[in-house]
Each structure stands twice: as C-alpha cells, then as structure tokens.
Design a protein around this motif. Structure first.
Motif, PDB file in Angstrom:
ATOM      1  N   ALA A  65       0.832  -1.201   0.000  1.00  0.00           N
ATOM      2  CA  ALA A  65       0.000   0.000   0.000  1.00  0.00           C
ATOM      3  C   ALA A  65       0.868   1.253   0.000  1.00  0.00           C
ATOM      4  O   ALA A  65       1.881   1.325   0.696  1.00  0.00           O
ATOM      5  CB  ALA A  65      -0.917   0.000   1.220  1.00  0.00           C
ATOM      6  N   GLY A  66       0.450   2.233  -0.811  1.00  0.00           N
ATOM      7  CA  GLY A  66       1.147   3.509  -0.878  1.00  0.00           C
ATOM      8  C   GLY A  66       2.189   3.599  -1.971  1.00  0.00           C
ATOM      9  O   GLY A  66       2.666   4.690  -2.285  1.00  0.00           O
ATOM     10  N   THR A  67       2.553   2.471  -2.576  1.00  0.00           N
ATOM     11  CA  THR A  67       3.509   2.463  -3.679  1.00  0.00           C
ATOM     12  C   THR A  67       2.769   2.700  -4.988  1.00  0.00           C
ATOM     13  O   THR A  67       1.704   2.140  -5.214  1.00  0.00           O
ATOM     14  CB  THR A  67       4.251   1.116  -3.742  1.00  0.00           C
ATOM     15  OG1 THR A  67       4.875   0.861  -2.482  1.00  0.00           O
ATOM     16  CG2 THR A  67       5.305   1.123  -4.838  1.00  0.00           C
ATOM     17  N   MET A  70       4.060  -3.585 -17.123  1.00  0.00           N
ATOM     18  CA  MET A  70       2.903  -2.687 -17.107  1.00  0.00           C
ATOM     19  C   MET A  70       2.022  -3.098 -15.938  1.00  0.00           C
ATOM     20  O   MET A  70       1.460  -4.185 -15.933  1.00  0.00           O
ATOM     21  CB  MET A  70       2.162  -2.760 -18.442  1.00  0.00           C
ATOM     22  CG  MET A  70       2.988  -2.196 -19.602  1.00  0.00           C
ATOM     23  SD  MET A  70       2.365  -2.657 -21.232  1.00  0.00           S
ATOM     24  CE  MET A  70       3.006  -4.347 -21.370  1.00  0.00           C
ATOM     25  N   VAL A  71       1.958  -2.239 -14.923  1.00  0.00           N
ATOM     26  CA  VAL A  71       1.322  -2.562 -13.644  1.00  0.00           C
ATOM     27  C   VAL A  71      -0.015  -1.840 -13.535  1.00  0.00           C
ATOM     28  O   VAL A  71      -0.096  -0.629 -13.767  1.00  0.00           O
ATOM     29  CB  VAL A  71       2.240  -2.162 -12.473  1.00  0.00           C
ATOM     30  CG1 VAL A  71       1.559  -2.436 -11.136  1.00  0.00           C
ATOM     31  CG2 VAL A  71       3.583  -2.895 -12.563  1.00  0.00           C
ATOM     32  N   GLN A  72      -1.056  -2.591 -13.194  1.00  0.00           N
ATOM     33  CA  GLN A  72      -2.392  -2.015 -13.035  1.00  0.00           C
ATOM     34  C   GLN A  72      -3.005  -2.538 -11.744  1.00  0.00           C
ATOM     35  O   GLN A  72      -3.028  -3.748 -11.509  1.00  0.00           O
ATOM     36  CB  GLN A  72      -3.285  -2.399 -14.216  1.00  0.00           C
ATOM     37  CG  GLN A  72      -2.802  -1.836 -15.548  1.00  0.00           C
ATOM     38  CD  GLN A  72      -3.569  -2.413 -16.716  1.00  0.00           C
ATOM     39  OE1 GLN A  72      -3.469  -3.593 -17.003  1.00  0.00           O
ATOM     40  NE2 GLN A  72      -4.353  -1.587 -17.383  1.00  0.00           N
ATOM     41  N   SER A  73      -3.508  -1.628 -10.918  1.00  0.00           N
ATOM     42  CA  SER A  73      -4.065  -2.013  -9.625  1.00  0.00           C
ATOM     43  C   SER A  73      -5.545  -1.648  -9.533  1.00  0.00           C
ATOM     44  O   SER A  73      -6.002  -0.682 -10.150  1.00  0.00           O
ATOM     45  CB  SER A  73      -3.296  -1.325  -8.493  1.00  0.00           C
ATOM     46  OG  SER A  73      -3.383   0.090  -8.603  1.00  0.00           O
ATOM     47  N   GLY A  74      -6.284  -2.445  -8.743  1.00  0.00           N
ATOM     48  CA  GLY A  74      -7.690  -2.155  -8.517  1.00  0.00           C
ATOM     49  C   GLY A  74      -8.468  -1.978  -9.802  1.00  0.00           C
ATOM     50  O   GLY A  74      -8.382  -2.773 -10.733  1.00  0.00           O
ATOM     51  N   LYS A 128      -1.167   5.954 -10.094  1.00  0.00           N
ATOM     52  CA  LYS A 128      -2.067   5.544  -9.017  1.00  0.00           C
ATOM     53  C   LYS A 128      -1.302   4.811  -7.923  1.00  0.00           C
ATOM     54  O   LYS A 128      -0.446   3.964  -8.201  1.00  0.00           O
ATOM     55  CB  LYS A 128      -3.165   4.647  -9.573  1.00  0.00           C
ATOM     56  CG  LYS A 128      -4.113   4.099  -8.522  1.00  0.00           C
ATOM     57  CD  LYS A 128      -5.082   3.095  -9.117  1.00  0.00           C
ATOM     58  CE  LYS A 128      -5.944   2.442  -8.045  1.00  0.00           C
ATOM     59  NZ  LYS A 128      -5.152   1.705  -7.038  1.00  0.00           N
ATOM     60  N   LYS A 129      -1.636   5.098  -6.675  1.00  0.00           N
ATOM     61  CA  LYS A 129      -1.047   4.410  -5.536  1.00  0.00           C
ATOM     62  C   LYS A 129      -1.813   3.122  -5.239  1.00  0.00           C
ATOM     63  O   LYS A 129      -3.047   3.083  -5.305  1.00  0.00           O
ATOM     64  CB  LYS A 129      -1.095   5.298  -4.290  1.00  0.00           C
ATOM     65  CG  LYS A 129      -0.402   6.645  -4.443  1.00  0.00           C
ATOM     66  CD  LYS A 129       1.092   6.522  -4.434  1.00  0.00           C
ATOM     67  CE  LYS A 129       1.754   7.903  -4.401  1.00  0.00           C
ATOM     68  NZ  LYS A 129       3.231   7.809  -4.412  1.00  0.00           N
ATOM     69  N   LEU A 130      -1.089   2.070  -4.911  1.00  0.00           N
ATOM     70  CA  LEU A 130      -1.710   0.807  -4.527  1.00  0.00           C
ATOM     71  C   LEU A 130      -2.412   0.991  -3.185  1.00  0.00           C
ATOM     72  O   LEU A 130      -1.909   1.679  -2.289  1.00  0.00           O
ATOM     73  CB  LEU A 130      -0.659  -0.285  -4.405  1.00  0.00           C
ATOM     74  CG  LEU A 130      -0.223  -1.009  -5.685  1.00  0.00           C
ATOM     75  CD1 LEU A 130       0.266  -0.050  -6.757  1.00  0.00           C
ATOM     76  CD2 LEU A 130       0.874  -2.022  -5.365  1.00  0.00           C
ATOM     77  N   MET A 131      -3.571   0.368  -3.056  1.00  0.00           N
ATOM     78  CA  MET A 131      -4.366   0.485  -1.836  1.00  0.00           C
ATOM     79  C   MET A 131      -4.595  -0.895  -1.218  1.00  0.00           C
ATOM     80  O   MET A 131      -4.697  -1.903  -1.937  1.00  0.00           O
ATOM     81  CB  MET A 131      -5.714   1.143  -2.153  1.00  0.00           C
ATOM     82  CG  MET A 131      -5.606   2.552  -2.693  1.00  0.00           C
ATOM     83  SD  MET A 131      -7.223   3.234  -3.177  1.00  0.00           S
ATOM     84  CE  MET A 131      -8.089   3.176  -1.595  1.00  0.00           C
ATOM     85  N   ALA A 132      -4.671  -0.937   0.106  1.00  0.00           N
ATOM     86  CA  ALA A 132      -4.930  -2.188   0.808  1.00  0.00           C
ATOM     87  C   ALA A 132      -6.235  -2.803   0.313  1.00  0.00           C
ATOM     88  O   ALA A 132      -7.219  -2.109   0.084  1.00  0.00           O
ATOM     89  CB  ALA A 132      -5.008  -1.940   2.310  1.00  0.00           C
ATOM     90  N   SER A 155      -1.884  -9.554  -4.384  1.00  0.00           N
ATOM     91  CA  SER A 155      -2.807  -8.818  -3.527  1.00  0.00           C
ATOM     92  C   SER A 155      -2.039  -7.835  -2.650  1.00  0.00           C
ATOM     93  O   SER A 155      -0.898  -8.091  -2.263  1.00  0.00           O
ATOM     94  CB  SER A 155      -3.596  -9.783  -2.637  1.00  0.00           C
ATOM     95  OG  SER A 155      -2.731 -10.457  -1.732  1.00  0.00           O
ATOM     96  N   VAL A 156      -2.698  -6.718  -2.345  1.00  0.00           N
ATOM     97  CA  VAL A 156      -2.150  -5.769  -1.377  1.00  0.00           C
ATOM     98  C   VAL A 156      -2.798  -6.113  -0.041  1.00  0.00           C
ATOM     99  O   VAL A 156      -3.915  -5.693   0.257  1.00  0.00           O
ATOM    100  CB  VAL A 156      -2.462  -4.309  -1.770  1.00  0.00           C
ATOM    101  CG1 VAL A 156      -1.743  -3.351  -0.823  1.00  0.00           C
ATOM    102  CG2 VAL A 156      -2.048  -4.037  -3.212  1.00  0.00           C
ATOM    103  N   GLY A 157      -2.124  -6.939   0.740  1.00  0.00           N
ATOM    104  CA  GLY A 157      -2.725  -7.420   1.978  1.00  0.00           C
ATOM    105  C   GLY A 157      -3.859  -8.382   1.698  1.00  0.00           C
ATOM    106  O   GLY A 157      -3.879  -9.076   0.681  1.00  0.00           O
ATOM    107  N   ARG A 158      -4.831  -8.427   2.602  1.00  0.00           N
ATOM    108  CA  ARG A 158      -5.975  -9.314   2.451  1.00  0.00           C
ATOM    109  C   ARG A 158      -6.955  -8.741   1.436  1.00  0.00           C
ATOM    110  O   ARG A 158      -7.185  -7.539   1.397  1.00  0.00           O
ATOM    111  CB  ARG A 158      -6.689  -9.484   3.793  1.00  0.00           C
ATOM    112  CG  ARG A 158      -5.868 -10.220   4.842  1.00  0.00           C
ATOM    113  CD  ARG A 158      -5.663 -11.682   4.491  1.00  0.00           C
ATOM    114  NE  ARG A 158      -6.923 -12.394   4.355  1.00  0.00           N
ATOM    115  CZ  ARG A 158      -7.557 -12.973   5.367  1.00  0.00           C
ATOM    116  NH1 ARG A 158      -7.067 -12.907   6.588  1.00  0.00           N
ATOM    117  NH2 ARG A 158      -8.693 -13.627   5.164  1.00  0.00           N
ATOM    118  N   VAL A 159      -7.528  -9.614   0.631  1.00  0.00           N
ATOM    119  CA  VAL A 159      -8.547  -9.202  -0.334  1.00  0.00           C
ATOM    120  C   VAL A 159      -9.841  -9.924  -0.009  1.00  0.00           C
ATOM    121  O   VAL A 159      -9.890 -10.822   0.826  1.00  0.00           O
ATOM    122  CB  VAL A 159      -8.100  -9.492  -1.781  1.00  0.00           C
ATOM    123  CG1 VAL A 159      -6.893  -8.654  -2.150  1.00  0.00           C
ATOM    124  CG2 VAL A 159      -7.797 -10.982  -1.982  1.00  0.00           C
TER     125      VAL A 159
END
Length: 223
Positions: free
Chosen positions: A15-17, A47-51, A66-70, A94-98
């Motif tokens: 998270a935050g990266t 190529m990184v895509q989150s959420g 975009k910053k990664l979010m938990a 996953s960023v932590g638990r999903v």
C-alpha cells in the motif's frame, strides 16, 4: 531473468507504492543484470495495473501514477528480452488481504490455466486447450469476462506469428512450439482484473513450464 522481475514484483506490492514505482523496480532488476553471465542485453517492459485500473487489463495495459491500496489486486503484464530472446509473463498479487470474491476470481483463473496445461502435448487441437480454460471460467460464472485468446506464440518476438490458442483456431500443437497460456477475468463490475500468464514449451511427450516460479496472491502461495 523474468523470475527476478517477478520476485521484485511481489516484494514491491504494498500500500502507498505507485504502479509506476513497482514497474520501475522490476525494470531495474532486469536491466542491472546486463553484463553478467554472458548477458549483453537485458530489458523488461512491465505494465502494472491495480484495482479498477485492471478492469480492462484484458485489452489495455499501462502503468499509472495511481497508488496501490490495501485490499486491491495488482496485475503486471511484462515482456522481457534477453540477448534477443523473449518471455511474456503476467502475475496478479494482492495488497494485503482481499475479499473472498477476489480470491475466488484469482483461484478460478489459476485452475483454468491448469486445466489448459493438462491437455498440452503434440497433436492436441489448440481450440481444445483454449476451451478447457474457457469452460472452467464459464462454470464459475465469469465466462463473459474472459475476453481474449488463451495464448499466442512467443520467443523471437513478444508475440510471434503463428496459430494461437483460441476458440476458432485450427492449429495443432507440435513439438518445439513455445506458447503463452494466459487465462484472465476482468470487468468494471468486479472492480478488478486477474490474469496469470506462463510460457510453455511443447515437448515430445507433453510440455515444459519454462516460467516455473511463484503464481500466487503473495508469491508464497505456489501450491
């Protein structure tokens, strides 16, 4: 070389990266190996895509600020070229638990890939290999969200020419072919996208998984 980038991906997903920061770390991990072990050229294009950015990841890939979010899933589509030879890899972490639904999507994709791999051997119809993965995803209720072919040839290019793993393919697997196997599920209704992509060599009696390194939500979930 691709394995080093994948390890860096899992280590960087927090998270935050920013997506671009994860991509830059992966590219650096590959680039800095130039000059070692006979490597004259090494480059990665992650190529990184989150959420929600991965909702259209089946057709569109680009890193953003975009910053990664938990609680998010993060997908990386990556081409790697070393001394003129290519690999084409995708991982989802996953960023932590999903959520339970996100976990189910991930494991549905992973099991769909395994279903396809189980059929890969000389003489197998490419359409049947695609169908094995597609039917598994459809049975889970997400068939309409798998919106691309299962795989293509690679090795001398990011995408080599030749018959592909797709529903309408008339191709037959032959010894020596090198193909990607990349089922995925994506959609705004999910707020996420998931793909796992590996490179598979067709051997005399079956196949060899060339990208045999972590493909789990955290990098430790390999089973």
């Amino acid at each position: 070389m691709a394995a080093e980038a994948v390890k860096t991906f899992y280590a960087s997903v927090r998270a935050g990266t920013a997506e671009t920061e994860v991509a830059a770390a992966m590219e650096a991990a590959v680039k800095k190996m130039t000059g070692t072990d006979g490597i004259g050229f090494a480059r990665a294009w992650p190529m990184v895509q989150s959420g929600g950015n991965a909702c259209f990841g089946g057709r569109y890939n680009r890193s953003s600020a975009k910053k990664l979010m938990a609680g998010e899933l993060v997908m990386v589509e990556m081409g790697v070229c070393v001394n003129g030879y290519w690999a084409d890899i995708t991982r989802t972490a996953s960023v932590g638990r999903v959520s339970a639904r996100q976990e189910k999507i991930f494991y549905t994709v992973r099991e769909a890939q395994r279903a396809a791999l189980s059929l890969m051997r000389p003489g197998a119809p490419m359409s049947a290999v695609d169908d094995a993965a597609r039917q598994h995803i459809s049975a889970a209720g997400w068939g309409h969200l798998f919106n691309h072919a299962l795989g293509h040839q690679t090795g001398f290019r990011y995408h080599d020419p030749g018959p592909v793993l797709s529903p309408g393919s008339a191709g037959i697997l032959e010894e020596g072919m090198l193909l990607t196997v990349e089922p995925g599920i994506y959609g705004p209704e999910l707020g996420a996208g998931v793909r796992i992509e590996d490179n598979v060599l067709i051997t005399k009696n079956g196949y060899e998984l060339l990208s045999d390194y972590p493909a789990g939500l955290t990098g430790n979930d390999i089973g």
